[in-house]
Motif scaffolding. Structure first.
Motif, short mmCIF file in Angstrom:
data_model
loop_
_atom_site.label_atom_id
_atom_site.label_comp_id
_atom_site.label_asym_id
_atom_site.label_seq_id
_atom_site.Cartn_x
_atom_site.Cartn_y
_atom_site.Cartn_z
N LYS A 142 15.96 71.75 39.58
CA LYS A 142 15.85 70.47 38.87
C LYS A 142 16.96 69.52 39.33
O LYS A 142 18.11 69.91 39.43
N GLY A 143 16.56 68.31 39.66
CA GLY A 143 17.51 67.31 40.10
C GLY A 143 17.68 67.23 41.61
O GLY A 143 18.31 66.32 42.12
N TYR A 144 17.11 68.17 42.34
CA TYR A 144 17.24 68.19 43.80
C TYR A 144 15.94 67.81 44.51
O TYR A 144 15.87 67.86 45.74
N GLU A 145 14.94 67.41 43.77
CA GLU A 145 13.63 67.13 44.37
C GLU A 145 13.68 66.08 45.47
O GLU A 145 12.95 66.17 46.45
N ASP A 146 14.55 65.07 45.33
CA ASP A 146 14.66 64.03 46.36
C ASP A 146 15.51 64.46 47.55
O ASP A 146 15.54 63.79 48.57
N ARG A 147 16.20 65.58 47.43
CA ARG A 147 17.09 66.04 48.50
C ARG A 147 16.42 67.05 49.42
O ARG A 147 17.03 67.47 50.42
N VAL A 148 15.22 67.48 49.08
CA VAL A 148 14.46 68.39 49.94
C VAL A 148 13.31 67.60 50.57
O VAL A 148 12.94 66.53 50.10
N PRO A 149 12.75 68.11 51.67
CA PRO A 149 11.61 67.40 52.28
C PRO A 149 10.50 67.21 51.25
O PRO A 149 10.14 68.15 50.53
N HIS A 150 9.99 65.99 51.17
CA HIS A 150 8.89 65.68 50.25
C HIS A 150 8.08 64.54 50.87
O HIS A 150 8.49 63.92 51.84
N VAL A 151 6.91 64.30 50.31
CA VAL A 151 6.01 63.28 50.85
C VAL A 151 6.01 62.06 49.95
O VAL A 151 5.91 62.18 48.72
N GLU A 152 6.13 60.91 50.58
CA GLU A 152 6.00 59.62 49.88
C GLU A 152 4.98 58.79 50.64
O GLU A 152 4.90 58.86 51.86
N ARG A 153 4.21 57.99 49.89
CA ARG A 153 3.28 57.06 50.53
C ARG A 153 4.04 55.79 50.86
O ARG A 153 4.56 55.12 49.97
N ILE A 154 4.13 55.46 52.14
CA ILE A 154 4.86 54.29 52.61
C ILE A 154 3.90 53.44 53.43
O ILE A 154 3.34 53.91 54.42
N HIS A 178 2.35 69.48 50.82
CA HIS A 178 3.23 68.38 50.45
C HIS A 178 4.20 68.73 49.32
O HIS A 178 5.27 68.14 49.22
N ASP A 179 3.86 69.70 48.51
CA ASP A 179 4.75 70.08 47.40
C ASP A 179 5.51 71.38 47.66
O ASP A 179 6.16 71.91 46.77
N LEU A 180 5.45 71.88 48.89
CA LEU A 180 6.06 73.18 49.19
C LEU A 180 7.53 73.23 48.79
O LEU A 180 7.97 74.19 48.17
N PHE A 181 8.29 72.23 49.14
CA PHE A 181 9.73 72.24 48.87
C PHE A 181 10.06 71.74 47.47
O PHE A 181 10.93 72.29 46.81
N THR A 182 9.36 70.69 47.02
CA THR A 182 9.69 70.11 45.71
C THR A 182 9.36 71.05 44.56
O THR A 182 10.07 71.06 43.56
N GLU A 183 8.31 71.86 44.70
CA GLU A 183 7.98 72.76 43.59
C GLU A 183 8.97 73.91 43.48
O GLU A 183 9.06 74.56 42.45
N ARG A 184 9.76 74.14 44.52
CA ARG A 184 10.74 75.22 44.51
C ARG A 184 12.18 74.73 44.35
O ARG A 184 13.09 75.52 44.17
N ALA A 185 12.38 73.43 44.44
CA ALA A 185 13.73 72.86 44.37
C ALA A 185 14.28 72.96 42.95
O ALA A 185 13.56 72.77 41.98
#
Length: 67
Positions: free
Chosen positions: A21-33, A12-19
């Motif tokens: 700074k400031g781009y975390e919401d623009r890469v695939p990430h997991v949200e609880r909906i 779940h953090d594969l993309f966000t941990e590498r994005a």
């Protein structure tokens, strides 16, 4: 890219941990909906975040997760 045919999922953090700074919401990430973990990119969902099993950084195996 998220492979939808191999019956696996990326961490779940594969993309966000590498994005950058400031781009975390623009890469695939997991949200609880509504109680379900969903893959999201730029505010749009594109599938459930679950797996048939994963292996973490330490080599520990994690069994299937529904949400």
């Amino acid at each position: 890219m998220v492979d939808t045919d191999a019956h696996m999922t990326e961490r779940h953090d594969l993309f966000t941990e590498r994005a950058p700074k400031g781009y975390e919401d623009r890469v695939p990430h997991v949200e609880r909906i509504d109680g379900t973990d969903m893959w999201v990119i730029e505010g749009k969902t594109f599938g459930k975040a679950g797996s048939g099993g994963t292996v973490d950084h330490d080599g520990k195996k994690h069994a299937f997760r529904c949400s």
